[in-house]
Design an enzyme around this catalytic site. Structure first.
Site, short mmCIF file in Angstrom:
data_model
loop_
_atom_site.label_atom_id
_atom_site.label_comp_id
_atom_site.label_asym_id
_atom_site.label_seq_id
_atom_site.Cartn_x
_atom_site.Cartn_y
_atom_site.Cartn_z
N GLY A 28 0.78 -1.22 0.00
CA GLY A 28 0.00 0.00 0.00
C GLY A 28 0.82 1.27 0.00
N SER A 34 -3.23 -3.59 -0.50
CA SER A 34 -2.12 -4.31 0.12
C SER A 34 -2.59 -5.70 0.53
CB SER A 34 -1.61 -3.54 1.34
OG SER A 34 -0.42 -4.13 1.85
N HIS A 71 -1.57 -8.10 2.53
CA HIS A 71 -1.58 -8.62 3.90
C HIS A 71 -2.77 -8.13 4.71
CE1 HIS A 71 -0.13 -5.20 6.49
NE2 HIS A 71 0.18 -4.71 5.31
N THR A 88 12.47 -6.90 -10.26
CA THR A 88 11.90 -8.16 -10.72
C THR A 88 10.60 -8.45 -9.98
OG1 THR A 88 14.12 -9.02 -11.15
CG2 THR A 88 12.35 -10.64 -10.95
N CYS A 123 1.55 1.65 11.42
CA CYS A 123 2.61 2.45 10.81
C CYS A 123 2.99 3.66 11.67
CB CYS A 123 2.19 2.92 9.42
SG CYS A 123 2.01 1.56 8.25
#
Length: 379
Positions: A69, A198, A200, A236, A325
């Site tokens: 996110g 996101s 998770h 990648t 966060c």
């Protein structure tokens, strides 16, 4: 440990984990390689892109895979501001309660000469449309407003904001990390120019997400020379995680109504179980369908949120005091500031978040523990 912090992260879905291992061990080719192993990985990648686009009701060419996110928010905003539609416009409107990744991006943009207006929330944790319209200027390039608030679970009036942006020819980014898998995003996706997801947060692996940018917009790569994801980001691609995320997304959307009803039931059960101390409890929420049921923000008057969290942890229950966060910061949760809640009561806020496997018994027991903590605080 009984887990009540699903808003921070979720356990990985077993089928998604199995797909991750299978893809990583059997289909490990680099999607940029021209041999058969690379082509197989590329086919898996593009099939996942199409599946996610179908779930969201968007053009698959606008789906880009990221690390989650935060990166999707940053790159989505950068892509929008690089488009011709934002040229020579240097004003951005957002809210005081945005995720740290949005706020940090806006701070960087301010250093580059952008003017940023941050709007407060009303007492129900939502943006006031009249205030947003009043804040709009001739040179407003972008409005960045979250879809669902991660700290108290309120939904923002995305349809009205989207209509205003179309009317004024303003670009619109929305952080939808807290809403995908909880509610249907088809109507939402058609109202915005970019959004973020996101994995998770919906039982997928950590470190993988989606950034969507309307493919009708021409934008410039933020990192020069980038070839991956049509220049959206370098690196990648993590095909095993993308495959696992897609499976987790399919599982969540298939059970969306069932899980919504389950968490709504748990929420009401939990609130009812607090009846003994209801005069000492404040619950922060919006009305009806403007509130995500799986997120419950509350405070026990006179009990600091961090103390309540630690006491719950000591007794075997994991809750939080807001966005993961922002953990460790001494300031109150951003949403409390946005709602103009004074410092002391703001620091009493705790967040309870329910998941698809949360039981009635565990929810009732946690409520009982909070009742005990409230009583002990009076001794």
């Amino acid at each position: 440990m009984k887990y009540f912090d699903y808003a921070a992260t979720t356990p990985m879905d077993l089928e998604a984990a199995q797909i991750y291992v299978k893809t990583a061990t059997e289909y490990y080719g680099n999607t940029g390689s021209l041999h058969d192993a690379g082509s197989i990985a590329k086919d898996i990648l593009e099939n996942c892109r199409r599946e996610l686009a179908k779930m969201l009701g968007v053009d698959s060419s606008g789906i880009y895979f990221t690390s989650g996110g935060s990166e999707s928010n940053y790159l989505g905003i950068q892509a929008l501001l690089s488009s011709q539609k934002a040229k020579n416009k240097h004003h951005i409107i957002s809210s005081l309660a945005e995720h740290t990744s949005i706020r940090s991006t806006l701070e960087i943009l301010e250093e580059r000469g952008y003017e940023v207006t941050l709007l407060p929330f009303n007492e129900e944790g939502q943006i006031d449309i009249a205030m947003l319209k009043e804040a709009t200027k001739e040179n407003t390039a972008l409005i960045a407003i979250q879809h669902g608030n991660s700290e108290i679970g309120t939904l923002q009036p995305i349809a009205e904001i989207g209509e205003w942006c179309r009317e004024k020819d303003i670009l619109f980014h929305s952080d939808s990390v807290h809403t995908f898998g909880k509610i249907d995003l088809h109507s939402f996706a058609n109202k915005v120019d970019s959004f973020s997801m996101s994995a998770h947060k919906f039982y997928g692996p950590k470190g993988i997400g989606v950034g969507y940018v309307n493919p009708k917009l021409a934008w410039m790569p933020h990192y020069p020379g980038t070839t991956h994801e049509n220049g959206f980001r370098p690196g990648t691609l993590n095909v095993p995680a993308i495959a696992a995320m897609t499976i987790a997304a399919q599982q969540m959307t298939a059970r969306q109504e069932e899980i919504y009803a389950h968490t709504a039931h748990l929420r009401q059960l939990f609130i009812t179980a607090l009846a003994e101390i209801k005069d000492r409890v404040t619950i922060y929420s919006a009305k009806g369908e403007q509130q995500l049921p799986h997120t419950l923000a509350m405070r026990i008057h006179g009990v600091e949120g961090q103390w309540a969290m630690l006491e719950c942890n000591r007794r075997g229950y994991a809750i939080s005091t807001g966005s993961a966060c922002s953990t460790g910061l001494k300031a109150p949760a951003k949403t409390m500031t946005a709602m103009n809640v004074p410092d002391k009561p703001a620091k009493e806020m705790i967040r309870i978040s329910f998941g698809r496997d949360t039981s009635e018994q565990d929810a009732a027991e946690l409520a009982g523990i909070l009742v005990q903590i409230a009583k002990e605080s009076m001794l």
